[in-house]
Design a protein around this motif. Sequence first.
Motif, PDB file in Angstrom:
ATOM      1  N   LEU A 174       2.778   8.046   8.147  1.00 40.35           N
ATOM      2  CA  LEU A 174       1.634   8.068   9.051  1.00 40.35           C
ATOM      3  C   LEU A 174       0.743   9.282   8.775  1.00 40.35           C
ATOM      4  O   LEU A 174      -0.477   9.169   8.743  1.00 40.35           O
ATOM      5  N   THR A 175       1.363  10.449   8.592  1.00 37.68           N
ATOM      6  CA  THR A 175       0.590  11.666   8.305  1.00 37.68           C
ATOM      7  C   THR A 175       0.389  11.885   6.813  1.00 37.68           C
ATOM      8  O   THR A 175      -0.411  12.727   6.413  1.00 37.68           O
ATOM      9  N   ARG A 176       1.136  11.137   5.980  1.00 36.40           N
ATOM     10  CA  ARG A 176       1.133  11.283   4.516  1.00 36.40           C
ATOM     11  C   ARG A 176       1.512  12.700   4.102  1.00 36.40           C
ATOM     12  O   ARG A 176       0.899  13.310   3.238  1.00 36.40           O
ATOM     13  N   LYS A 177       2.556  13.194   4.764  1.00 34.31           N
ATOM     14  CA  LYS A 177       3.113  14.499   4.448  1.00 34.31           C
ATOM     15  C   LYS A 177       4.599  14.348   4.176  1.00 34.31           C
ATOM     16  O   LYS A 177       5.228  13.372   4.595  1.00 34.31           O
ATOM     17  N   VAL A 188       3.129  17.930  -0.942  1.00 37.41           N
ATOM     18  CA  VAL A 188       3.671  17.846   0.416  1.00 37.41           C
ATOM     19  C   VAL A 188       2.664  17.294   1.416  1.00 37.41           C
ATOM     20  O   VAL A 188       3.030  16.940   2.535  1.00 37.41           O
ATOM     21  N   ASP A 189       1.386  17.211   1.046  1.00 32.80           N
ATOM     22  CA  ASP A 189       0.367  16.698   1.957  1.00 32.80           C
ATOM     23  C   ASP A 189      -0.726  16.030   1.133  1.00 32.80           C
ATOM     24  O   ASP A 189      -1.467  16.686   0.410  1.00 32.80           O
ATOM     25  N   ILE A 190      -0.810  14.695   1.220  1.00 36.45           N
ATOM     26  CA  ILE A 190      -1.826  13.973   0.439  1.00 36.45           C
ATOM     27  C   ILE A 190      -2.847  13.287   1.338  1.00 36.45           C
ATOM     28  O   ILE A 190      -3.581  12.415   0.899  1.00 36.45           O
ATOM     29  N   ALA A 191      -2.896  13.697   2.613  1.00 42.61           N
ATOM     30  CA  ALA A 191      -3.816  13.048   3.556  1.00 42.61           C
ATOM     31  C   ALA A 191      -5.251  13.099   3.055  1.00 42.61           C
ATOM     32  O   ALA A 191      -6.008  12.128   3.183  1.00 42.61           O
ATOM     33  N   ALA A 192      -5.633  14.229   2.468  1.00 43.56           N
ATOM     34  CA  ALA A 192      -7.005  14.358   1.971  1.00 43.56           C
ATOM     35  C   ALA A 192      -7.180  13.677   0.616  1.00 43.56           C
ATOM     36  O   ALA A 192      -8.263  13.182   0.298  1.00 43.56           O
ATOM     37  N   ASP A 193      -6.104  13.645  -0.185  1.00 41.60           N
ATOM     38  CA  ASP A 193      -6.180  13.042  -1.517  1.00 41.60           C
ATOM     39  C   ASP A 193      -6.252  11.520  -1.452  1.00 41.60           C
ATOM     40  O   ASP A 193      -6.856  10.882  -2.321  1.00 41.60           O
ATOM     41  N   LEU A 194      -5.597  10.942  -0.448  1.00 37.11           N
ATOM     42  CA  LEU A 194      -5.528   9.485  -0.340  1.00 37.11           C
ATOM     43  C   LEU A 194      -5.876   9.073   1.094  1.00 37.11           C
ATOM     44  O   LEU A 194      -5.012   8.653   1.861  1.00 37.11           O
ATOM     45  N   PRO A 195      -7.144   9.188   1.466  1.00 35.34           N
ATOM     46  CA  PRO A 195      -7.514   8.865   2.843  1.00 35.34           C
ATOM     47  C   PRO A 195      -7.470   7.378   3.156  1.00 35.34           C
ATOM     48  O   PRO A 195      -7.400   6.981   4.316  1.00 35.34           O
ATOM     49  N   ASP A 196      -7.496   6.537   2.118  1.00 36.57           N
ATOM     50  CA  ASP A 196      -7.626   5.095   2.337  1.00 36.57           C
ATOM     51  C   ASP A 196      -6.772   4.314   1.329  1.00 36.57           C
ATOM     52  O   ASP A 196      -7.288   3.824   0.321  1.00 36.57           O
ATOM     53  N   PRO A 197      -5.455   4.179   1.576  1.00 39.00           N
ATOM     54  CA  PRO A 197      -4.598   3.437   0.637  1.00 39.00           C
ATOM     55  C   PRO A 197      -5.031   1.991   0.431  1.00 39.00           C
ATOM     56  O   PRO A 197      -4.946   1.465  -0.677  1.00 39.00           O
ATOM     57  N   LEU A 198      -5.520   1.331   1.493  1.00 38.39           N
ATOM     58  CA  LEU A 198      -5.971  -0.053   1.357  1.00 38.39           C
ATOM     59  C   LEU A 198      -7.174  -0.134   0.425  1.00 38.39           C
ATOM     60  O   LEU A 198      -7.251  -1.007  -0.450  1.00 38.39           O
ATOM     61  N   GLY A 199      -8.105   0.787   0.582  1.00 40.11           N
ATOM     62  CA  GLY A 199      -9.258   0.823  -0.306  1.00 40.11           C
ATOM     63  C   GLY A 199      -8.868   1.096  -1.739  1.00 40.11           C
ATOM     64  O   GLY A 199      -9.422   0.493  -2.675  1.00 40.11           O
ATOM     65  N   GLN A 202       0.797  -1.229   0.000  1.00 42.59           N
ATOM     66  CA  GLN A 202       0.000   0.000   0.000  1.00 42.59           C
ATOM     67  C   GLN A 202       0.831   1.281   0.000  1.00 42.59           C
ATOM     68  O   GLN A 202       0.374   2.327  -0.459  1.00 42.59           O
ATOM     69  N   GLU A 203       2.068   1.228   0.530  1.00 40.83           N
ATOM     70  CA  GLU A 203       2.882   2.449   0.582  1.00 40.83           C
ATOM     71  C   GLU A 203       3.226   2.959  -0.818  1.00 40.83           C
ATOM     72  O   GLU A 203       3.536   4.137  -0.994  1.00 40.83           O
ATOM     73  N   ARG A 204       3.169   2.098  -1.803  1.00 40.45           N
ATOM     74  CA  ARG A 204       3.388   2.552  -3.178  1.00 40.45           C
ATOM     75  C   ARG A 204       2.371   3.626  -3.565  1.00 40.45           C
ATOM     76  O   ARG A 204       2.693   4.565  -4.290  1.00 40.45           O
ATOM     77  N   PHE A 205       1.138   3.451  -3.105  1.00 33.88           N
ATOM     78  CA  PHE A 205       0.090   4.406  -3.449  1.00 33.88           C
ATOM     79  C   PHE A 205       0.390   5.774  -2.844  1.00 33.88           C
ATOM     80  O   PHE A 205       0.133   6.811  -3.453  1.00 33.88           O
ATOM     81  N   VAL A 206       0.962   5.771  -1.640  1.00 31.94           N
ATOM     82  CA  VAL A 206       1.321   7.017  -0.972  1.00 31.94           C
ATOM     83  C   VAL A 206       2.463   7.705  -1.734  1.00 31.94           C
ATOM     84  O   VAL A 206       2.377   8.885  -2.077  1.00 31.94           O
TER      85      VAL A 206
END
Length: 306
Positions: free
Chosen positions: A239-242, A253-264, A121-125
């Motif tokens: 953890l913060t996706r930043k 620099v911040d994808i927390a909102a863009d990718l809220p669910d890497p597993l999904g 899943q970290e690939r998606f991040v």
Amino acid sequence: MTKLKVGVAGAGVFGNYHAQKAAASPHADLMGIFDVDLARATKLAESFGARGFNDYAEFLKVCDAVVIAVPATWHESLARQAIEAHCHVLVEKPLALSGNAARDLADEAAARGRILQVGHQERFVAKAMGVLAIPEVPLLVESVRSGPPAPGGRAGDVSVIWDLMIHDLDLAAMMLGREFTGVEATGRRVHSPHIDEAEAEFTYASGGKAKLRASRAAEIRERTMRVVYPSGEIDIDFLTRKLKNTTPYEVKVDIAADLPDPLGAADEGFYAACLGHARSPVPAHGTVAAVAMAEAAEAAVLAGAV
């Protein structure tokens, strides 16, 4: 086919997560849950209106595609049986516990025209941040992936290299190249029969290095990566996706909102590939290098173990 008949192998924590994704997806019908403990499989399956199985062959008969979320020592066997039953497969990392076995599974799936995807899943991040699109080859990839022991002894059947470090080995292979030229590694047992803390340093044909540290005996969770390029560096907090960026390249620099669910996102990518709408986002052949690196690191640790 507009909907995929999906089964989940494993009624534990990650099996539950994957079952939730399949049950909620407009592209999948959750058909059943397999587990060696029939009562546990049935309890989870019935919460989604599906059926529990403890006979794997019978379970495979009702599925077009299978998500394998069982202990790592069973990944290769269950994936192989599913492929032979003409099912598509998404298997949690690692794909197998040896580079040769991983490559053989990938070849078998390709020969049968089946999708075989791995749960990195970290690939998606990293991809969403734009890090994997940077054209420079890093001089150094340095990572820390640590935390307390998993509840209930989850992943206790393998070392921390296969459990946690495998994510960073996969990203290092993508950035530094799949051909490593050397490895040095140390580790120790803390609370399990396997290595619970490990450090590994790889050198690559590209000239770069990867220094990776993993622990499942730490007090706090940490998931960080520092990537040093000739032009600057990037520091990622998974953890913060930043991230922080001093390179000249444009990244998010911040994808927390863009990718809220890497597993999904991984599961939906798998369904789309199985239905012929897209290519698999994490195809098995591209994950063999990480398995080979984990195998080499494990061997180096055990060779030096007291």
